[in-house]
Each structure stands twice: as structure tokens, then as C-alpha cells.
Write an enzyme that holds these catalytic residues in place. Structure first.
Site, PDB file in Angstrom:
ATOM      1  N   SER A 166      -0.995  14.882   2.094  1.00 30.18           N
ATOM      2  CA  SER A 166      -1.101  16.311   1.807  1.00 30.18           C
ATOM      3  C   SER A 166      -1.528  17.108   3.041  1.00 30.18           C
ATOM      4  O   SER A 166      -0.827  17.145   4.042  1.00 30.18           O
ATOM      5  CB  SER A 166      -2.064  16.512   0.635  1.00 30.18           C
ATOM      6  OG  SER A 166      -2.046  17.825   0.162  1.00 30.18           O
ATOM      7  N   ASP A 213       1.318  23.457   2.904  1.00 28.06           N
ATOM      8  CA  ASP A 213       0.653  22.313   3.518  1.00 28.06           C
ATOM      9  C   ASP A 213       1.670  21.207   3.757  1.00 28.06           C
ATOM     10  O   ASP A 213       2.870  21.381   3.534  1.00 28.06           O
ATOM     11  CB  ASP A 213      -0.527  21.836   2.663  1.00 28.06           C
ATOM     12  CG  ASP A 213      -0.101  21.145   1.385  1.00 28.06           C
ATOM     13  OD1 ASP A 213       1.011  21.430   0.900  1.00 28.06           O
ATOM     14  OD2 ASP A 213      -0.872  20.319   0.853  1.00 28.06           O
ATOM     15  N   ASP A 256       2.701  18.485   2.386  1.00 33.57           N
ATOM     16  CA  ASP A 256       3.646  18.018   1.372  1.00 33.57           C
ATOM     17  C   ASP A 256       4.114  19.133   0.459  1.00 33.57           C
ATOM     18  O   ASP A 256       4.804  18.889  -0.532  1.00 33.57           O
ATOM     19  CB  ASP A 256       3.066  16.864   0.563  1.00 33.57           C
ATOM     20  CG  ASP A 256       1.895  17.273  -0.323  1.00 33.57           C
ATOM     21  OD1 ASP A 256       1.227  18.279   0.000  1.00 33.57           O
ATOM     22  OD2 ASP A 256       1.638  16.580  -1.325  1.00 33.57           O
ATOM     23  N   ASP A 302       2.762  21.107  -1.727  1.00 34.10           N
ATOM     24  CA  ASP A 302       2.325  21.332  -3.103  1.00 34.10           C
ATOM     25  C   ASP A 302       1.230  22.394  -3.181  1.00 34.10           C
ATOM     26  O   ASP A 302       0.725  22.696  -4.260  1.00 34.10           O
ATOM     27  CB  ASP A 302       1.869  20.030  -3.770  1.00 34.10           C
ATOM     28  CG  ASP A 302       0.629  19.410  -3.141  1.00 34.10           C
ATOM     29  OD1 ASP A 302       0.181  19.899  -2.077  1.00 34.10           O
ATOM     30  OD2 ASP A 302       0.108  18.423  -3.707  1.00 34.10           O
TER      31      ASP A 302
END
Length: 445
Positions: free
Chosen positions: A103, A242, A244, A246
Site C-alpha cells: 500500500s 497511494d 496500490d 485504494d
């Protein structure tokens, strides 16, 4: 069973150190395969996505080996956002979805997140069972039942087309200039393409991943980069994702940042006015600002709080039939559109508000006045239990006494890093600084 591998968002750690080793990834893949093949069928499939970290190659190969050894067929998506894995797990009728990502963490970290066949992250109970299988002997498939693995070329395209459908057809983005910072991460192709195909003039930032630069001075945890680009290019909006994708931070035309609380407030108010906010409530964590709670109460809406972690937000949303939730950190969960936080789709919803109201981003990013909040992270060494120290307990007790009736205090261990997070809210800045400083000093002693 005491869980050691799984934290609040899958398994995470520094690459090539326990538990983020190739050996452990192989065991996790085999354990997940065994967990989902308990009915004995041979037609099982898994989709695996990843972000742009160098260690993703190693973990992807190890997971694939473990999964195929138990008879799972693996479909490799390559670099895609985490929400795309949730979407494609369900769309492609897979039994498991796996995202390899840490992440917002730096490039040397990585993680493994699991999704069930419904596209939602696995429950604590399911993760505990997989962890138990990891620690036991895993029976491999018979030679004739070993799984296959292949690359899927159209997975990203499927997600791109789906993301576009979440934007109101009557509202096109022509005439809007949008900066999108992809953090040199998983959305570096998808986010600019979606925005451009919807008609925007796109200024892409953080779209040159090299395996080492994910989240490096860019993305939602370093919004200065997007803010500078917004001002330099005279953009109407900045969308900062960010690694990833999400989570998201929104920036107005002046570079001012709206965090997850402000975005959720805007969406909750708009959806409530349109009769689309189910249950008359927004679900957020204990970290969300007291100002958000007051904002909702002023509109006859509720704030349902959960412990930290977007998975717990989603669990409460599903249990209560709510369709909007998220975290101050920028996870915005809209179950009408996605099974997990989706920074790109949240950005599209903000753009929809701009298009439909005709207002500038600066008119929309500040929905409520925040109660002053201070958050400090204190790193601790492995094996330590700093919160159990008498001096720390005394500092916490003193802080709680000083905040009585004036604010609130939250202290917790991070589920993804060896950090103690000390957060307090108080209208009095002097008291706020004193109580946080006192606890931090005790933790650091």
C-alpha cells in the site's frame, strides 16, 4: 488461536525478511489453495495482482508455486490497483483474489492481501484458518491435478472500462484539467487513462515506476508533489493516490488537501440529499475527526465508528446494510461500486460533484471545520511491549484526565508497522500538544 502472520490488512513486512520471504509466500499460497479446495473440485482459479515493487516478482512466483501445488489455476494480472483485484475476483468467478502490495509503505516493504470469491477481503476467522494451515503439513495435489498459471492481458482493461461506468454519463470531464499522482504505483496506467477517456486534460505525476520509487516523495502520503503540479499547471483538481490506489487525497485548485473525512462528508451529504445513502449513516473508524461526527449529526445522519482498518469498515457496512464508509487516511469504500477502498472511483465521484454543481474544487473540499487533531507515531523495537510500561500508563492516565470533556484520546498499535500511534483531539491547542507530547516522551524513554 493467536495470529502472528496476519495484521489489519493481510501479511506485511520488509521484503526478504520474515514474513515477507519467498518461502513464506509459497506456504501462504499452498495454505490458501488448500483452504479454498476443501470441497475437492479441480476447477478452482485464483487471480493475482501486484503493485510496482521489485519484490513483487519474487512473491508472485512463490505464491503461484504454492497455489498450483494444491491444484489451483492461477491468472496473473500484473500491476493493477487493489480494487481491481476485488472487482476481477468476482467478475472472473475466481475462488481467491490476491494482491501483492504494501500500500502506502516504502518500496522495501511488501504485503499479501487475500480476497474471497465475493471480492471482499477475507474475515479474521478465514485468515486465522489459513494461518493455522501454514503451520501444519499441507497435502499437495496429485501430479495429474497440479494447477496451471497464465498471464491475463485484459484484466486492467476490464477494470478501466468498469471504472468509467461509475461516472455519470450526463457529466463529461471536457474542459477540466486534472492532475493525477499515481505514486509510481499500481494505478500508473489505469488512472490517467480513465480520466483522459472521460474527457479531461490529464497531467500525470508519479507514472514512471522503476521498482524502487513507489510512494517516494509522491502519492497520497506526500501530497506536496501533486499540489505543486496543480498550481504549476493551473489545474482544476488534483487526485493523489497511494501505491496500490485504494486510498486517495483530493487537492483543490490552490493545492489545498481534502482528506478522507472531508471526502466522505461531501459524498454522505450528496447521497443523503439524493436518497442514496442507505441506513442514514456513514461508517468510519475511531480515527475520523470529531468534526465529521458533528457535521453528520447536523444533517440528521449518524457516524458509525469501527476499529482502524478498512476491512472493519467494510464488515460493519455489510452487517448494517450501509453503502458508504472509509477512513481519514483516504480509503473511501462505496459498496455500490467496489468491494474495497477505490481511490480512482472516489476521485471520479468528487469530479461528478464538481460537474453537477458547477462549483470549484475549493468550494467542495472543506465541508466542515475540523477539531484540532494531533497524531504522532512512535517506532519501537521488535519484541518490546511499550504500552505496558508503568511510566507510559501514567502518562496516558494523566492525558485522559486533562482531556475529560474537552476532547478524546486514542492510542493503538499499528497493524502493519512496529509503531505506536498516539492521537488526540482537543479544541485547546496547548492542552493537545501537552498530552500528546507527554505520552510520546514516555514511549520514547
Amino acid at each position: 488461536m493467536t495470529r502472528k502472520l496476519f495484521g489489519t490488512d493481510g501479511v506485511r513486512g520488509q521484503a526478504n525478511s520474515w514474513p515477507m520471504t519467498a518461502e513464506m509466500a509459497l506456504k501462504l499460497g499452498a495454505a490458501a489453495g488448500r483452504y479454498f479446495r476443501r470441497d475437492g473440485r479441480n476447477a478452482h482459479r485464483v487471480v493475482i495482482g501486484k503493485d510496482t515493487r521489485l519484490s513483487g516478482y519474487m512473491l508472485e512466483n512463490a505464491l503461484t508455486a504454492g497455489l498450483t501445488s494444491t491444484g489451483m489455476n492461477v491468472l496473473l494480472l500484473g500491476p493493477v490497483p487493489t480494487p481491481a483485484v476485488g472487482f476481477l475476483t468476482r467478475s472472473m468467478r475466481a475462488d481467491i483474489g490476491i494482491m501483492i502490495s504494501a500500500s502506502h509503505n516504502p518500496a522495501e516493504d511488501n504485503g499479501i492481501k487475500f480476497f474471497g470469491p465475493d471480492g471482499f477481503k477475507l474475515s479474521d476467522e478465514a485468515e486465522a484458518e489459513i494461518e493455522q494451515i501454514v503451520g501444519s503439513a499441507i497435502t499437495p495435489a496429485q501430479p495429474q491435478n497440479i494447477g496451471r498459471a497464465k498471464r491475463i492481458d485484459d484484466g486492467l482493461g476490464r477494470y478501466i472500462e468498469y471504472a468509467k461506468t461509475t461516472f455519470p454519463r450526463r457529466g463529461q470531464l471536457a474542459g477540466l484539467k486534472v492532475v493525477v499522482d499515481c505514486a509510481n504505483g499500481a494505478a500508473y496506467r489505469a488512472a490517467p487513462e480513465v480520466l483522459w477517456e472521460l474527457g479531461a486534460e490529464v497531467i500525470p505525476v508519479g507514472v514512471a515506476p522503476n521498482g524502487h520509487n513507489i510512494n517516494d516523495r509522491c502519492g497520497s502520503t506526500h501530497t506536496d508533489t501533486a499540489a505543486e503540479a496543480v498550481v504549476a499547471h493551473g489545474a482544476d483538481l488534483g487526485i493523489s493516490l497511494d501505491g496500490d490506489a485504494d486510498r486517495v487525497m483530493i487537492l483543490d485548485e490552490t493545492g489545498r488537501v481534502a482528506d478522507g473525512d472531508q471526502i466522505m462528508a461531501l459524498l454522505a451529504a450528496r447521497w443523503a440529499d439524493a436518497g442514496q445513502l442507505r441506513g442514514g449513516a456513514l461508517v468510519a473508524t475511531v480515527m475520523s475527526n470529531l468534526g465529521l461526527e458533528r457535521f453528520l449529526e447536523g444533517r440528521g445522519l449518524r457516524l458509525e465508528r469501527t476499529k482502524v482498518g478498512d476491512r472493519y469498515v467494510v464488515e460493519r457496512m455489510r452487517a448494517g446494510g450501509f453503502n458508504l464508509g472509509g477512513e481519514q487516511s483516504g480509503h473511501i469504500v462505496m459498496t455500490d461500486y467496489a468491494t474495497t477502498g477505490d481511490g480512482l472511483i472516489a476521485g471520479l465521484q468528487f469530479l461528478a460533484a464538481m460537474v453537477e454543481t458547477g462549483e470549484r474544487a475549493s468550494d467542495l473540499v472543506r465541508q466542515f471545520e475540523t477539531v484540532p487533531q494531533m497524531l504522532t507515531n512512535v517506532r519501537y523495537a521488535a519484541g518490546q511491549e511499550p504500552l505496558s510500561a508503568a511510566s507510559v500508563q501514567a502518562a496516558i492516565a494523566d492525558a485522559e484526565a486533562r482531556l475529560q470533556g474537552k476532547g478524546r484520546l486514542l492510542i493503538r498499535k499499528s497493524g502493519t508497522e512496529p509503531l505506536i500511534r498516539v492521537m488526540a483531539e482537543c479544541e485547546d491547542d496547548a492542552i493537545l500538544g501537552d498530552v500528546v507530547g507527554g505520552i510520546v516522551a514516555a514511549l520514547s524513554a
